[in-house]
Design a protein around this motif. Structure first.
Motif, short mmCIF file in Angstrom:
data_model
loop_
_atom_site.label_atom_id
_atom_site.label_comp_id
_atom_site.label_asym_id
_atom_site.label_seq_id
_atom_site.Cartn_x
_atom_site.Cartn_y
_atom_site.Cartn_z
N CYS A 257 31.02 -1.53 -25.49
CA CYS A 257 32.19 -1.06 -26.23
C CYS A 257 32.20 0.47 -26.28
CB CYS A 257 32.15 -1.64 -27.64
SG CYS A 257 33.41 -0.96 -28.73
N CYS B 244 31.65 1.42 -30.52
CA CYS B 244 30.42 1.14 -31.26
C CYS B 244 29.24 0.88 -30.34
CB CYS B 244 30.62 -0.04 -32.22
SG CYS B 244 30.78 -1.63 -31.40
N CYS C 140 35.17 -3.83 -28.03
CA CYS C 140 34.87 -5.18 -28.48
C CYS C 140 35.99 -5.61 -29.43
CB CYS C 140 33.50 -5.25 -29.14
SG CYS C 140 33.40 -4.41 -30.73
#
Ligand SMILES: [Zn+2]
Length: 127
Positions: A8, A11, A47
Motif C-alpha cells: 500500500c 500505510c 489497501c
C-alpha cells in the motif's frame, strides 16, 4: 490484486488486496483528472482501508474548496441549497467515520472536519 504493486502506498501494508485508486469524478460530479492531472499520471495503489480514507480526504478537499469560494462570494457548487445540504451531510458522515477509527486516518483529522462543519453552520445562520 496486482502483485507488481507490492504494498500500500500509504500505510505500507503488504500481502493484502490492493486497489488502484480510481480518480473518476469528484464530489460534485466533475471529472477529476481535469483538476489534478499530475495526480492522475501517477496512480497509486492502496489497501482497502487507505482507499476509503483517500476517498474521504478527496471529498473533504472538494467541499472545502467550494466552501472557500462561496465564502469569498465567488460562484460555487455550494450555491444551491441541495448541494450545500448534501455536502453538510457528507461532512457529518466523514466526521463519524474519523471518530470511529480513533485517529487512524493518515490523511485527515476530525478537527479539520469539525472546523469546516462549524464554518458551514455559521454560514447557514447568516443566510
Ligand atoms: Zn494501506
Amino acid at each position: 490484486m496486482d502483485s507488481a504493486a507490492g504494498s500500500c502506498n500509504a500505510c505500507g501494508a503488504a500481502a493484502t488486496a490492493l486497489m488502484k485508486l480510481s480518480l473518476g469524478k469528484d464530489f460534485f460530479g466533475r471529472t477529476y483528472d481535469r483538476l489534478s492531472p499530475s495526480t492522475d499520471q501517477s496512480p497509486k495503489w492502496y489497501c482497502e482501508g487507505c482507499s476509503m480514507q483517500k476517498n474521504i480526504q478527496r471529498d473533504f478537499r472538494d467541499i472545502l474548496g467550494e466552501f472557500d469560494k462561496l465564502a469569498a462570494g465567488q460562484h460555487s457548487s455550494l450555491s444551491t441549497r441541495e448541494e450545500f445540504q448534501r455536502a453538510s451531510l457528507r461532512l457529518r458522515e466523514i466526521s463519524t467515520i474519523l471518530n470511529g477509527t480513533a485517529g487512524r486516518s493518515l490523511f485527515l483529522t476530525s478537527v479539520e472536519v469539525g472546523q469546516l462543519i462549524d464554518r458551514m453552520q455559521t454560514a447557514t445562520m447568516r443566510a
